[in-house]
Motif scaffolding. Sequence first.
Motif, PDB file in Angstrom:
ATOM      1  N   ASP A 168      16.075  -2.776 -33.751  1.00  0.00           N
ATOM      2  CA  ASP A 168      15.870  -2.970 -32.317  1.00  0.00           C
ATOM      3  C   ASP A 168      17.009  -2.381 -31.489  1.00  0.00           C
ATOM      4  O   ASP A 168      16.804  -1.977 -30.342  1.00  0.00           O
ATOM      5  N   VAL A 169      18.218  -2.327 -32.055  1.00  0.00           N
ATOM      6  CA  VAL A 169      19.322  -1.645 -31.358  1.00  0.00           C
ATOM      7  C   VAL A 169      19.012  -0.161 -31.223  1.00  0.00           C
ATOM      8  O   VAL A 169      19.237   0.443 -30.172  1.00  0.00           O
ATOM      9  N   PHE A 170      18.467   0.439 -32.270  1.00  0.00           N
ATOM     10  CA  PHE A 170      18.099   1.857 -32.194  1.00  0.00           C
ATOM     11  C   PHE A 170      16.967   2.072 -31.197  1.00  0.00           C
ATOM     12  O   PHE A 170      16.908   3.107 -30.535  1.00  0.00           O
ATOM     13  N   ALA A 171      16.067   1.124 -31.094  1.00  0.00           N
ATOM     14  CA  ALA A 171      14.893   1.313 -30.247  1.00  0.00           C
ATOM     15  C   ALA A 171      15.141   0.952 -28.792  1.00  0.00           C
ATOM     16  O   ALA A 171      14.352   1.337 -27.922  1.00  0.00           O
ATOM     17  N   ARG A 172      16.224   0.234 -28.495  1.00  0.00           N
ATOM     18  CA  ARG A 172      16.413  -0.252 -27.137  1.00  0.00           C
ATOM     19  C   ARG A 172      16.514   0.889 -26.122  1.00  0.00           C
ATOM     20  O   ARG A 172      15.804   0.884 -25.123  1.00  0.00           O
TER      21      ARG A 172
ATOM     22  N   PRO B 126      19.191   6.677 -28.754  1.00  0.00           N
ATOM     23  CA  PRO B 126      20.426   5.949 -29.055  1.00  0.00           C
ATOM     24  C   PRO B 126      21.637   6.875 -29.057  1.00  0.00           C
ATOM     25  O   PRO B 126      21.567   8.025 -29.479  1.00  0.00           O
ATOM     26  N   GLU B 127      22.732   6.364 -28.562  1.00  0.00           N
ATOM     27  CA  GLU B 127      23.978   7.116 -28.508  1.00  0.00           C
ATOM     28  C   GLU B 127      25.057   6.362 -29.277  1.00  0.00           C
ATOM     29  O   GLU B 127      24.823   5.274 -29.803  1.00  0.00           O
ATOM     30  N   ALA B 128      26.266   6.948 -29.307  1.00  0.00           N
ATOM     31  CA  ALA B 128      27.349   6.352 -30.072  1.00  0.00           C
ATOM     32  C   ALA B 128      27.651   4.932 -29.621  1.00  0.00           C
ATOM     33  O   ALA B 128      27.940   4.054 -30.436  1.00  0.00           O
ATOM     34  N   ALA B 129      27.582   4.675 -28.303  1.00  0.00           N
ATOM     35  CA  ALA B 129      27.890   3.348 -27.784  1.00  0.00           C
ATOM     36  C   ALA B 129      26.915   2.301 -28.310  1.00  0.00           C
ATOM     37  O   ALA B 129      27.277   1.128 -28.470  1.00  0.00           O
ATOM     38  N   ASP B 130      25.668   2.696 -28.573  1.00  0.00           N
ATOM     39  CA  ASP B 130      24.689   1.751 -29.106  1.00  0.00           C
ATOM     40  C   ASP B 130      25.011   1.395 -30.551  1.00  0.00           C
ATOM     41  O   ASP B 130      24.944   0.226 -30.944  1.00  0.00           O
TER      42      ASP B 130
ATOM     43  N   HIS C 237      31.330   6.660 -38.424  1.00  0.00           N
ATOM     44  CA  HIS C 237      30.651   7.878 -37.969  1.00  0.00           C
ATOM     45  C   HIS C 237      29.146   7.687 -38.094  1.00  0.00           C
ATOM     46  O   HIS C 237      28.653   6.873 -38.867  1.00  0.00           O
ATOM     47  N   TRP C 238      28.430   8.485 -37.322  1.00  0.00           N
ATOM     48  CA  TRP C 238      26.988   8.532 -37.489  1.00  0.00           C
ATOM     49  C   TRP C 238      26.524   9.975 -37.463  1.00  0.00           C
ATOM     50  O   TRP C 238      27.168  10.847 -36.893  1.00  0.00           O
ATOM     51  N   LEU C 239      25.422  10.183 -38.144  1.00  0.00           N
ATOM     52  CA  LEU C 239      24.838  11.511 -38.303  1.00  0.00           C
ATOM     53  C   LEU C 239      23.487  11.532 -37.627  1.00  0.00           C
ATOM     54  O   LEU C 239      22.705  10.588 -37.739  1.00  0.00           O
ATOM     55  N   GLN C 240      23.208  12.634 -36.926  1.00  0.00           N
ATOM     56  CA  GLN C 240      21.889  12.876 -36.346  1.00  0.00           C
ATOM     57  C   GLN C 240      21.389  14.222 -36.853  1.00  0.00           C
ATOM     58  O   GLN C 240      22.126  15.206 -36.834  1.00  0.00           O
ATOM     59  N   TRP C 241      20.135  14.241 -37.299  1.00  0.00           N
ATOM     60  CA  TRP C 241      19.559  15.480 -37.824  1.00  0.00           C
ATOM     61  C   TRP C 241      18.119  15.608 -37.351  1.00  0.00           C
ATOM     62  O   TRP C 241      17.346  14.647 -37.415  1.00  0.00           O
TER      63      TRP C 241
END
Length: 215
Positions: free
Chosen positions: A96-100, A104-108, A199-203
């Motif tokens: 739900d954090v991803f979907a809010r 989604p950005e780094a702050a989320d 860290h997070w990855l986006q692809w």
Amino acid sequence: MVGLAGLVRAAGDGRGDAEVVTRMLARVAVDGPPHPSTLLQAGPAILGGVGVTPAWSRDRRWLVQCDGRVDNGSDLDRWVGARVDGPMSDVECVADVFARPETPEAADVARLIGDFAIVAWQSQSRRLCLARDALGLRPLFYAWTPEVCWWASTLAALLEPDWIARTFNEGHIGEYLARAPVSLHETPIVGAHRLPQAHWLQWTPGRPPQVTPFW
């Protein structure tokens, strides 16, 4: 061992890839007591886990797996709004954090406090996200080619598919032997990467993964 493994194809429906992910999960589960394995396909993505259960966000846009725990679930409940069917599990909080937000950005991601490695997939935008907590106690490795991006909780599982050459990363090995590591993302194999802690990855298909710090 509890952990994750999976892949996303840049094109096609991923037919036949379930067997590949099953082999990867067998590598993840090689140590420790046995745990049930799950395998779930959403479009060109296959998310597998050992002792890990996936969950959909309440709007059904994001499919998420969380290896580990989230310690501030009650705070997240107030932020995203509690589910009508009862308290949220850790993986439901993450979903739900991803979907809010729409994107989604780094702050989320930084709102999540705990010990976790996360995989999140959205079929509509064909977007994959991976994340590790600030201490990085749960490992997560990844690799990609123009055709596929895949990940696993162990390097052995990541190398199960024969999609990258087994070329030794001599610089990384030298740093290890000298006890002077410089890179947080390299591994002993060229083309196999470790997602650094915090860290997070986006692809998305057609472009290299973007790895950024969130904390």
